[in-house]
Design a protein around this motif. Sequence first.
Motif, PDB file in Angstrom:
ATOM      1  N   HIS A   1       0.844  -1.192   0.000  1.00 42.87           N
ATOM      2  CA  HIS A   1       0.000   0.000   0.000  1.00 42.87           C
ATOM      3  C   HIS A   1       0.886   1.252   0.000  1.00 42.87           C
ATOM      4  O   HIS A   1       2.109   1.165   0.121  1.00 42.87           O
ATOM      5  CB  HIS A   1      -0.912  -0.021   1.224  1.00 42.87           C
TER       6      HIS A   1
ATOM      7  N   GLU B   1       1.291   3.562   2.225  1.00 39.21           N
ATOM      8  CA  GLU B   1       1.996   3.891   3.473  1.00 39.21           C
ATOM      9  C   GLU B   1       3.317   3.133   3.608  1.00 39.21           C
ATOM     10  O   GLU B   1       4.355   3.764   3.883  1.00 39.21           O
ATOM     11  CB  GLU B   1       1.093   3.629   4.687  1.00 39.21           C
TER      12      GLU B   1
ATOM     13  N   CYS C   1      -5.138   1.060   6.536  1.00 39.65           N
ATOM     14  CA  CYS C   1      -5.939  -0.157   6.759  1.00 39.65           C
ATOM     15  C   CYS C   1      -5.530  -0.826   8.069  1.00 39.65           C
ATOM     16  O   CYS C   1      -4.413  -0.649   8.561  1.00 39.65           O
ATOM     17  CB  CYS C   1      -5.820  -1.105   5.575  1.00 39.65           C
TER      18      CYS C   1
ATOM     19  N   CYS D   1      -1.548  -1.530   7.455  1.00 38.84           N
ATOM     20  CA  CYS D   1      -0.666  -0.345   7.403  1.00 38.84           C
ATOM     21  C   CYS D   1      -0.654   0.380   8.741  1.00 38.84           C
ATOM     22  O   CYS D   1       0.349   1.015   9.104  1.00 38.84           O
ATOM     23  CB  CYS D   1      -1.133   0.606   6.311  1.00 38.84           C
TER      24      CYS D   1
HETATM   25 ZN    ZN Z   1      -2.934  -0.615   3.981  1.00 42.63          ZN
END
Ligand code: ZN
Length: 375
Positions: free
Chosen positions: A56, A58, A81, A90
């Motif tokens: 992701h 991040e 998330c 994350c």
């Molecule tokens: Zn995430």
Amino acid sequence: MTAEQAVLDAHYMARALELARKGLYTTHPNPRVGCVIVRDGQIVGEGWHERTGEPHAEPNALRAAGEKARGATVYVTLEPCSHHGRTPPCADALVSAGVARVVAGMQDPNPEVAGRGMQRLAQAGIDIRSGVLESQARALNPGFLKRMEHGLPFVRVKLAMSLDGRTAMASGESQWITGPAARAAVQRLRAEASVVLTGADTVLADGARLTVRAAELGLDEETTALVMSRPPLRVLIDGRLRVPLNAPFFKAGPALVITCVTPENQFPRGPECLVVPGVEGQVDLRSALVALAARGVNDVLVEAGPSLAGAFAQQGLVDEYVIFVAGKFLGSAARPLLDWPLEKLADAPQLKITDMRAVGDDWRVTAIPVPAASV
Ligand SMILES: [Zn+2]
Ligand SMILES: Nc1nc(O)c(N)c(N[C@@H]2O[C@H](COP(=O)(O)O)[C@@H](O)[C@H]2O)n1
């Protein structure tokens, strides 16, 4: 929070939104997300989500920041998330990295997250703020939000017409009403979509293939390569399975057929077929959209003739119309934009024009339906 801090938050969130847009063509079914990490007034890390299954935004930004992430502020366009999906949470990565503050553009509507990401951060003593440049954060992901919030994909209908509202001559001749710049814009709309959807009439009459053509995108080499690495799924609505397997549409690559005939009448070998409810050979379009959303389809681009496009419109299934308007008259014998017989002006559906811009010699008009109750 001071006014100065609010201005800085908006400034860095604008940069995170810019990064998120790099995922325009590749992230789905995941959302487009960007992330910026700032320490002592300096950007120390940036990241964006490129494609499903990969890290992701991040973790990408944290990797770029390294040890500088400790005590920093993280700007992310979507709530971090909190769940184990194809990748780990994350929120946990941000806690482990020792960040001091997290600013999010909006809450993640995914029921697996839905506020739990920010909650996890707050529980770890991280200062949190959400809703910065929220309308822009939402605008990044119309399809992801529609699917998460309503179980349906975002439906965009693309149409091309003359100044007198006609799409083709009575003979069906329509190539080309609009010029090359408009056609390149259509290629980019296809590239952005998870699915490009059409009907049997268009495929039978025009030999339509609805592929994305690299040479016509008008994008730089790097972005073109990204686009071509993940072409949209081509979907054919064919209630009676009228389109033969040797049609150019099927020869052009993988496709999904949505029909309403019984399974034994399906193609024995050939494209994947999805059977949904229907009446007299007419696929129930809402059921087709629900089935696509269940497969993780965020955005559908409808490129169809007046009958199928008109059916989507009449059934209230369209989120946005993108209409390319050419400086031509095709005359009263030419074909209309939508098959939608209306008797009274009072019954005319109201649209709000949200954007209008020149594209080469043509114009591109974007309009959204106005719900009847608010007219
Ligand atoms: Zn995430
Ligand atoms: N905050 C955030 N940043 C990203 O870069 C993301 N892609 C997401 N996506 C959220 O996580 C779900 C997908 O998880 P996996 O890729 O399967 O691990 C997606 O549905 C969003 O809720 N969020």
